[in-house]
Motif scaffolding. Structure first.
Motif, mmCIF file in Angstrom:
data_model
loop_
_atom_site.group_PDB
_atom_site.id
_atom_site.type_symbol
_atom_site.label_atom_id
_atom_site.label_comp_id
_atom_site.label_asym_id
_atom_site.label_seq_id
_atom_site.Cartn_x
_atom_site.Cartn_y
_atom_site.Cartn_z
ATOM 1 N N TYR A 1 -39.643 -1.704 14.732
ATOM 2 C CA TYR A 1 -39.075 -0.552 14.039
ATOM 3 C C TYR A 1 -37.889 0.011 14.837
ATOM 4 O O TYR A 1 -38.034 0.362 16.004
ATOM 5 N N GLN A 2 -36.710 0.090 14.209
ATOM 6 C CA GLN A 2 -35.508 0.516 14.931
ATOM 7 C C GLN A 2 -35.225 2.005 14.810
ATOM 8 O O GLN A 2 -34.501 2.558 15.615
ATOM 9 N N GLY A 3 -35.700 2.626 13.749
ATOM 10 C CA GLY A 3 -35.450 4.066 13.599
ATOM 11 C C GLY A 3 -34.184 4.349 12.794
ATOM 12 O O GLY A 3 -33.305 3.500 12.653
ATOM 13 N N GLU B 1 -31.504 6.046 13.268
ATOM 14 C CA GLU B 1 -30.179 5.948 13.901
ATOM 15 C C GLU B 1 -29.625 4.542 13.738
ATOM 16 O O GLU B 1 -28.413 4.330 13.736
#
Lengths: 240, 153, 416
Positions: free
Chosen positions: B56-58, B60
């Protein structure tokens, strides 16, 4: 010499030097949890736990209390799909419907590994495959675990399980691979209400540290003496 | 004294075991920070966990290309929902996977929008429906835009 | 898919990760080590305390204890999710865990029993070795027999009276040293359960003692049972001869058998009383103190597991054989069903501890039902199913038959 040797081995862990500036702790706000289950979904996908398997590193429980004080609780499929119905799953194909007028108390409780200060799961591992690192996180060495299951039996909180694919013990580790690089655990990031927060109890500027030190918080099942490090705001006595 | 012969056999076996141990035990296995009870482990395992892939990168990460969608979302009531909650983990998108999931299922929305009037949870404050009565079987996105989170289009 | 969900059915509120992880093989393991310890204690009653009527059964019990010991690690290997790593318990043992004691205890105890067997049968090994050495045209079987027997003599060929007297002394020492080790072998198994504070049914300091006592009960009962069967076979072979010599031999066998059995029964009854007292004490204590877990435990003990505990274990496995053994005029005919019931009772005790402890959830508001896989649908349901259990039950007898070829207990009489 024997006594000295035994002493070194069995000394209470606080005697051993804690060199790390971090001790990770977790904060759960029960009122804020809406039972969406995105945390469970994120956890499974982030940590490669098969989505459809009946095990999870984290889950959400639902408690509904009626006017007579009867408590009904469930966690349908570990809440991987959240709670999309008011019917409470009683197992063996039975369900319980409690109408709104009779619902006096109801809430959701997210649960995850407490990364205890005195983890009974680590104590019983016969080969040293599970351990606590300097940051307080309890990890499992997948290459060393023999799969005896003693640690699973020893956890009072039911946090551990056998990974369906790797067939070794597994459990929540606060997404150590993420928090180590300054990211938040998958469940914390996924939570839309801020019901889940991670913090560093050794950092006086940490907002989680402030809440734990100044507000009425509670831990789950303190009577087992494991000294759990997941703190709850709003933990009621019904919580199992 | 023949009565000591079994003892010699046992000691020989014990010696073999001790030699085997010195070969097979990983060199970084030992007592670490938390003492023998809680810190008995193979040191290199910590590095193995640190190198576990982040999935999961988020938000942003998403906003760098999908700024318009993110802008719409953050001005709506869904502003606190991470993109990846509904679209799945970004991994190394767009390299892999090329496209993320577009989950149109009702169940995704019912996670929050099934009415549950639980007095001790914020859940009771979320506007919701009774899934058995409100357009049962139909996809929510037919009428509602999740990025705008408003009444039907 | 979760493997353990194949044999676990949950009801009411159970944590998601809770399944019956410790299944039939974890029931078999303490049952087997119990038989090991019990058989050894029976053997030591003669070799250490010189209780004469137990002489014949003592030698047999020791060999059987060794056969059982060799089978004992197998239930664990069948249970482990990573059995190829089982030796790690010897490489990096974490002695804060009771299971880590396993490697050390097994090795020490195995050495003691093997050494005692060696001293007991050294004369026989030497005699066979010398006899076969002088034979010129050995068949393949005889060549192997010669090699095995000669190696096992460890070069100690002196079988003079003085030398054999030293052997007898060594046996006594080993029998003495072996008893506490045998108790530790099974006591630690009890500690594995008794020290798990997370499990409301297992947590009690009485657990190691209960395990040891019921272990001795099972060991004595099994050895008596096999002994009776062997004597029965002997009598059958002799009785077919139909001459006067046969009749007197039969009489001899009978009187020896009855005296052995009558003495053994006394010890069996003693340990049965000890064992059941401790278990009832634990039960009464729990009900009286009624701590937080008592509500769910009461529902399990008097509800879901009532048949398993009170009918199968206490009634059929304890009270009925107790009565059968105590009624006057005890004959072999009544002894066999009594001994079988005793063994069944000890097995049910292991079942009720292991499975019973997983019959309720950590929430104290849910239950789990164990459904033993009967028909294997693959390797896993064989290993942790009826097939795997039967395999473990049968193997000691096969191993005993093989061991009997080197350490004969069915034909010749021992050195002492």
């Amino acid at each position: 010499m024997l006594v000295n040797g035994l002493d070194i081995i069995f000394q209470p862990p606080d005697v051993h030097a804690r060199t790390s500036p971090r001790r990770f702790v977790f904060l759960v706000d029960i009122y804020k949890c809406i039972g969406c289950g995105f945390c469970v979904k994120a956890c499974k996908l982030e940590n490669e736990i098969p989505f459809d398997a009946g095990v999870s590193r984290t889950w959400v429980e639902r408690y509904v209390v009626n006017g007579e004080g009867e408590v009904f609780a469930d966690t349908p499929k570990e809440a991987r799909y959240g709670f999309t119905t008011g019917r409470i799953d009683l197992g063996r194909g039975k369900f319980k419907d409690i109408p709104q007028e009779k619902t006096k108390k109801a809430f959701f409780v997210p649960k995850l590994c407490n990364q205890c200060e005195k983890p009974s799961c680590v104590q019983v591992c016969p080969v040293g495959a599970t351990y606590q690192n300097a940051d307080g996180v309890v990890l499992i060495d997948r290459k060393w675990c023999i799969g005896c299951g003693y640690c699973i039996m020893a956890c009072p909180y039911g946090m551990r399980f056998f990974h369906p694919v790797h067939r070794v013990a597994d459990k929540c580790n606060f997404c150590y691979h993420r928090i180590n690089q300054g990211l938040r655990p998958a469940c914390v990031q996924a939570c839309p209400t801020g019901a889940r927060l991670i913090g560093n109890i050794k950092d006086p500027g940490d907002p989680v540290e402030k809440i734990i030190r100044t507000q009425q918080v509670a831990v789950h099942k303190p009577e087992y003496g494991t000294n759990p490090q997941v703190y709850y705001v709003g933990l009621g006595e019904e919580v199992r | 004294m023949h009565i000591l012969r079994p003892l010699f056999v046992v000691l020989a076996i014990a010696a073999i075991i001790l030699i085997a141990r010195s070969i097979w035990i990983p060199s970084d296995f030992g007592i670490h920070e938390r003492g023998y009870t809680y810190g008995w482990y193979r040191q290199s395992n910590i590095e193995e966990w640190k190198n576990f892939t982040v999935k999961y990168q988020g938000r942003e990460f998403c906003v760098t290309c999908h700024a318009e969608q993110v802008q719409k979302l953050t001005s709506s009531k869904h502003k606190n929902i991470e993109c990846e909650n509904c679209h799945g983990p970004a991994l190394s998108h767009p390299a892999d996977p090329l496209k993320l999931v577009l989950d149109r299922n009702r169940e995704l929305c019912l996670r929050c929008h099934t009415n549950l009037f639980y007095p001790n949870s914020q859940r009771s404050q979320i506007k919701g429906i009774n899934p058995d009565q409100h357009n049962p079987g139909l996809e929510c996105v037919l009428c509602h835009n999740p990025h705008e989170a408003s009444k039907p289009r | 898919m979760v493997l353990e969900s194949l044999w676990t059915v949950k009801e009411f509120f159970v944590y998601p990760n809770e399944y019956i992880y410790w299944a039939i093989q974890i029931v078999m393991y303490p049952f087997m080590t119990g038989l090991v310890a019990g058989a050894f204690v029976l053997s030591s009653l003669y070799h250490l305390f010189g209780i004469k009527p137990l002489k014949e059964i003592a030698r047999f019990a020791l060999v059987f204890s060794f056969a059982l010991l060799m089978v004992a690690p197998l239930p664990l290997l069948l249970h482990l999710a990573q059995p190829q790593r089982s030796l790690y318990v010897g490489l990096t043992p974490h002695f804060t865990s009771a299971i880590a004691a396993f490697g050390v205890v097994l090795f020490v105890y195995g050495s003691v029993v093997a050494a005692e067997l060696w001293f007991l049968f050294r004369k026989h090994l030497v005699e066979v070795s010398i006899e076969l050495k002088s034979k010129t045209n050995k068949s393949l079987a005889e060549k192997i027999k010669y090699m095995v027997h000669t190696i096992l003599t460890l070069g100690a060929m002196d079988v003079s009276d003085a030398s054999l007297k030293l052997d007898a002394k060594a046996i006594k020492v080993l029998a003495g040293v072996g008893v506490p080790i045998a108790c530790f072998l099974h006591g630690y198994a009890g500690f594995i359960f008794g020290s798990v504070k997370a499990n409301a049914l297992w947590m009690t300091p009485l657990m190691p003692v209960i395990f040891i006592m019921s272990a001795i009960v099972s060991g004595v009962a099994l050895c008596m049972l096999i002994y009776i069967i062997i004597m029965g076979m002997k009598k059958f072979i002799v009785s077919r001869k139909n001459d006067s010599a046969a009749l007197s031999t039969l009489k001899e066998i009978n009187s020896e058998e009855i005296s052995t059995v009558q003495t053994s029964v006394k010890y069996l009854i003693f340990f049965m009383i000890f064992s059941i007292s401790l278990e009832l004490l634990d039960l009464v204590f729990r009900g009286y103190t009624a701590v937080k877990s008592w509500d769910i435990l009461r529902n399990v003990i008097y509800g879901t597991d009532f048949i398993n505990i009170f009918l199968l274990q206490y009634l059929m496995g304890n009270l009925v054989p107790f009565i059968l053994l105590l009624l006057p005029g005890l004959k072999i005919r009544r002894l066999i069903p009594a001994l079988l019931l005793v063994l069944f009772g000890v097995f049910m005790m292991r079942w009720n501890v292991v499975i019973g402890g997983q019959s309720f959830s950590l929430t104290f508001s849910g239950y789990m039902d164990y459904q033993l896989p009967i028909i294997p649908h693959g390797l896993e349901t064989f290993k942790e199913g009826l097939g795997g259990a039967l395999l473990i039950a049968v193997l000691p007898f096969i191993l005993f038959w093989i061991l009997n070829k080197i350490f004969p207990v069915l034909q010749t009489k021992g050195p002492d």
